[in-house]
Design a protein around this motif. Structure first.
Motif: not given
Length: 534
Positions: A281-284, A326-330, A498-505, A521-528
């Motif tokens: 899953t790719e995030m902004p 996974t990254a773009e110039p900033l 640079w700015q990076g995208k976020q990913y969860v596998a 960038g924190e993983l909210l465990f209660w959503e899983l």
């Protein structure tokens, strides 16, 4: 079944998922088995960092990830972003027209793990404790605008601010404002070790070997009263030495989810050759990376030296050769996915230009080659950091205008040394404390900044930041933020890279992943959960 990557765009700087959830299940984990999450974050106690999980001290994504699950805050940012809503509070509001007095009422039935009722005095204690300890390594700057705290009743707390601040509700949603038990936390000193006692959605227990956490267990807190809805009863967080080891654990089924920090190669391979049982899953992109300068250090005290670095750095090469897709110039502290962004550095320096760098140094009378060390952390942002800094070194040294070296250190040593001011130039990363442009500006440029940096611009501190915080409609603050970004490009106390995208596998039987990663960038465990997301 193969699963496609999900791209979740940012609107006005907030996460806005576009995936439509399926029905047919309550999404809860009925078996009681733990969902296992892998991480490369290392949780270590040292002489210089004795209290990595004390909210008065902790100020990195990994530690905040633990505190987010186990401590309760008055407010929280809701699923998908937006304005903060009550969490431990039943309601909160500004009680004046100037955004200087903020009033909250607590929910009924809040309790600490030992069974004691939580009152407004406990909230007051928790916030004043952070201010009294005033840890240089912590996020005390987020609360520094509090003047006094009033508790008219056991259920009511009123924050009187020194200056207007429309972002204050966001600050009350961060772990620095977590409510702690006065029976477990000293009001004047840090709590060493790895214990956390809070009224959050999970109780927390760490499995420790030596001075490190190897596994953290989060068990549903049956006494929890708040706004969050848990989709599981237990989550385990396991720490791995690197992305490769974490990836093997996911492939073997040892873990169910991984996020921080996958390598660029790992992400690109998973996207190009998806596996039947794993979804990516790719995030902004709300994470940024940057160089920071100690503007009191002789090597970089002259502004022209910092400007010359800005004129030479090739962000495009770093993004493409080190981080790939996974990254773009900033070109600003505020990323392109956030309202008020402007390409200030590109507007001033354009493409990498050796002649311009030479002109800047010559006009300032700076002797070349300029010598300094690029310092970085080896274990906090992923293994690609080493290649990134070698690339930066080559870019600067190939100009003949600089003679720089690189030096890496573990985060547990790097962060205290950086806070002390041991480094003239160093690299770090940043996730916003909350989804607002202020969180990319004030932590670097305001008084009590988290870098403990000597750079201070009177107009930014005394005029532009306070002016931006007066605007309850945050888009109205854009003019102030644009001017601040232009000042940063001129003075270069920090240099965005640079700015990076976020990913969860995750294993494909894990649901809720698209909601689980927040802007910080924190993983909210209660959503899983297992089954369909709701």
């Amino acid at each position: 079944m193969k699963r496609k990557s999900l791209v979740l765009p940012v609107v006005a700087g907030l996460l806005a998922p576009v995936l439509v959830a399926c029905g047919g299940s309550d999404g809860s984990s009925g078996s009681g088995d733990a969902i296992v999450v892998g991480t490369t974050d290392q949780f270590t106690t040292t002489k210089e960092s004795p209290a990595p999980l004390d909210p008065a001290f902790a100020y990195d994504t990994g530690s905040w990830n633990i505190l987010r699950q186990s401590l309760q805050t008055l407010m929280h940012v809701p699923r998908g972003g937006g304005a903060p809503v009550p969490e431990a509070a039943s309601n909160c509001r500004f009680s004046d027209n100037q955004n200087e007095s903020y009033r909250c009422e607590l929910r009924d039935g809040l309790k600490f793990p030992g069974g004691a009722d939580i009152t407004s005095k406990d909230v007051k204690f928790s916030i004043e404790r952070v201010l009294d300890i005033n840890s240089e390594a912590g996020a005390v700057g987020l609360l520094a605008n509090i003047d006094t705290i009033e508790t008219p009743s056991d259920a009511e707390v009123i924050f009187h601010l020194k200056t207007p601040d429309a972002t204050f509700p966001y600050k009350l949603s961060t772990p620095i404002a977590g409510i702690v038990d006065p029976e477990s936390y000293d009001g004047k000193k840090l709590r060493d070790g790895f214990e956390v006692n809070g009224s959050g959605p999970y109780s927390f227990k760490a499995e420790v070997k030596g001075d490190r956490i190897v596994k953290a267990v989060f068990t549903k807190n049956d006494s929890y009263k708040g706004d969050l809805k848990l989709r599981n009863t237990k989550v385990e967080l396991r720490s791995y030495p690197d992305a490769a080891a974490m990836g093997k654990a996911l492939d073997s089924g040892e873990i169910d989810v991984m996020s921080r920090t996958m390598s660029p190669e790992q992400i690109e391979q998973m996207a190009a050759q998806p596996k039947d049982s794993i979804a990516l899953t790719e995030m902004p992109g709300l994470e940024i990376r940057y160089l920071a300068f100690d503007t009191d250090e002789p090597a970089v005290k002259e502004k022209a030296v910092r400007q010359a670095v800005a004129a030479l750095v090739d962000r495009g090469q770093i993004a493409s050769e080190v981080y790939g897709s996974t990254a773009e110039p900033l070109y600003s502290l505020i990323p392109a996915t956030v309202t008020a962004h402007t390409n200030s550095f590109f507007n001033k320096y354009g493409e990498p230009d050796r002649a311009e760098a030479q002109r800047l140094l010559e006009e300032a009378g700076v002797q070349t080659p300029v010598k300094f060390t690029l310092n970085y952390t080896t274990d906090h942002y992923g293994e690609a950091t080493v290649k990134e800094f070698e690339t930066l070194k080559k870019q600067l040294n190939s100009s003949g205008l600089f003679d720089v070296d690189t030096k890496g250190a573990e985060w547990s040593k790097f962060r205290p040394a950086q806070t002390r001011g041991d480094y003239a130039v160093y690299g770090m990363g940043w996730f916003p404390d909350f989804p607002d442009p202020d969180s990319y500006i004030a932590p670097f440029l305001d008084t009590d900044n988290f870098l403990n940096a000597p750079y201070a611009n009177k107009k930014v501190i005394g005029n532009l930041i306070p002016q931006s915080r007066r605007e309850a409609e945050r888009s109205a603050a854009a003019k102030s933020f644009v001017e601040i970004q232009d000042i940063v490009a001129e003075d270069v106390p920090v240099l965005p890279l640079w700015q990076g995208k976020q990913y969860v596998a995750a294993a494909d039987d894990i649901s809720g992943v698209e909601w689980a990663l927040n802007p910080s960038g924190e993983l909210l465990f209660w959503e899983l959960g297992t089954g369909s997301a709701v």
